[in-house]
Design an enzyme around this catalytic site. Sequence first.
Site, PDB file in Angstrom:
ATOM      1  N   LYS A   1       5.436  -3.494   2.655  1.00 48.80           N
ATOM      2  CA  LYS A   1       4.729  -2.513   1.822  1.00 48.80           C
ATOM      3  C   LYS A   1       5.496  -1.200   1.827  1.00 48.80           C
ATOM      4  O   LYS A   1       6.268  -0.889   2.751  1.00 48.80           O
ATOM      5  CB  LYS A   1       3.296  -2.295   2.290  1.00 48.80           C
ATOM      6  CG  LYS A   1       3.131  -1.692   3.699  1.00 48.80           C
ATOM      7  CD  LYS A   1       3.232  -0.175   3.765  1.00 48.80           C
ATOM      8  CE  LYS A   1       3.253   0.346   5.190  1.00 48.80           C
ATOM      9  NZ  LYS A   1       3.734   1.726   5.343  1.00 48.80           N
TER      10      LYS A   1
ATOM     11  N   ALA B   1      10.633  -2.071  12.806  1.00 46.20           N
ATOM     12  CA  ALA B   1      10.343  -0.644  13.066  1.00 46.20           C
ATOM     13  C   ALA B   1      10.919   0.246  11.974  1.00 46.20           C
ATOM     14  O   ALA B   1      11.655   1.184  12.234  1.00 46.20           O
ATOM     15  CB  ALA B   1      10.878  -0.238  14.439  1.00 46.20           C
TER      16      ALA B   1
ATOM     17  N   GLY C   1       8.880   1.342   9.069  1.00 49.15           N
ATOM     18  CA  GLY C   1       7.887   2.002   8.213  1.00 49.15           C
ATOM     19  C   GLY C   1       7.495   1.148   7.024  1.00 49.15           C
ATOM     20  O   GLY C   1       6.945   1.643   6.043  1.00 49.15           O
TER      21      GLY C   1
ATOM     22  N   ALA D   1       5.756  -1.944   7.507  1.00 46.33           N
ATOM     23  CA  ALA D   1       4.648  -2.807   7.964  1.00 46.33           C
ATOM     24  C   ALA D   1       5.065  -4.256   8.174  1.00 46.33           C
ATOM     25  O   ALA D   1       4.274  -5.171   7.973  1.00 46.33           O
ATOM     26  CB  ALA D   1       3.459  -2.739   6.994  1.00 46.33           C
TER      27      ALA D   1
ATOM     28  N   ASP E   1      -2.599  -1.213   9.569  1.00 50.32           N
ATOM     29  CA  ASP E   1      -2.047  -1.700   8.294  1.00 50.32           C
ATOM     30  C   ASP E   1      -2.348  -3.173   8.028  1.00 50.32           C
ATOM     31  O   ASP E   1      -2.072  -3.671   6.936  1.00 50.32           O
ATOM     32  CB  ASP E   1      -0.514  -1.522   8.262  1.00 50.32           C
ATOM     33  CG  ASP E   1      -0.094  -0.079   8.061  1.00 50.32           C
ATOM     34  OD1 ASP E   1      -0.922   0.721   7.572  1.00 50.32           O
ATOM     35  OD2 ASP E   1       1.061   0.258   8.387  1.00 50.32           O
TER      36      ASP E   1
END
Length: 289
Positions: free
Chosen positions: A10, A96, A98, A100, A136
Amino acid sequence: MKLLVKAPAKINLSLDVLGKRQDGYHEVKMIMTTIDLADRLELMELAEDRIEILSHNRYVPDDQRNLAYQAAKLLKEKFNVKKGVSITIEKTIPVAAGLAGGSSDAAATLRGLNKLWNLGLTIDQLAELGAEIGSDVSFCVYGGTAIATGRGEQIEHIKTPPSCWVILAKPHIGVSTADVYGNLKLNRVTHPNVDKMVDVINAGDYKGICDTVGNVLEDVTFAMHPEVARIKAQMKRFGADAVLMSGSGPTVFGLVHHDSRMHRIYNGLKGFCEQVYAVRLLGERETLE
């Protein structure tokens, strides 16, 4: 029996933080949409009562630190499942970053095991369970395009944005989400207009979307990691229609309408950034088979 499941990444088109909650989480208001960059998971039923995580990626934990492991464990405990599962994760989404990736793997595990173990849960029930794993995960169960509020687990679906290219560039650094939120001073950052973003998406206004993107965490991450700001500046210079950091970083994405410009930006970024991807905006919701 085994099952293959896709776990799409995402991006945040708009991300605002409204304040800190009593439970220690932050109150957020953001718009997320799925993109055509996905991990692939193979779920294989085991006769023994255990959970096994397999991956060729050395950054993927094979124990309960892994969100897919947590998803399987949660379903086993809640519904008294005595069978086991082997989960093979083929990573395409950077770790890692950002984007998700871990949350999407957990969501794909929930959807897949619901089918593999014949649990008969609805997608809403799976999303509710997802909220117990991570903020998330609920969104990732649904996919599509949505406003997320609360700590990110309250989901309201909106229209799919106009189709375009999404160019992603991830520098070779890790960003601690906890540190970014810890350094966030809400009165010293630029807050995006999330409501306006909803309006322009619902209107199918591509230019309006490009003019309205915003992420309250950018200033904080840029101060901690100036190379992320440099990638954003470079992507703008190459001619992306809009450029933004996703989540707490370090991945930066650009929206691009024209194929020729996409190729130019992609090739330009490959020169100084190790991980660069050009994918399409998906924005479509998941369905349970």
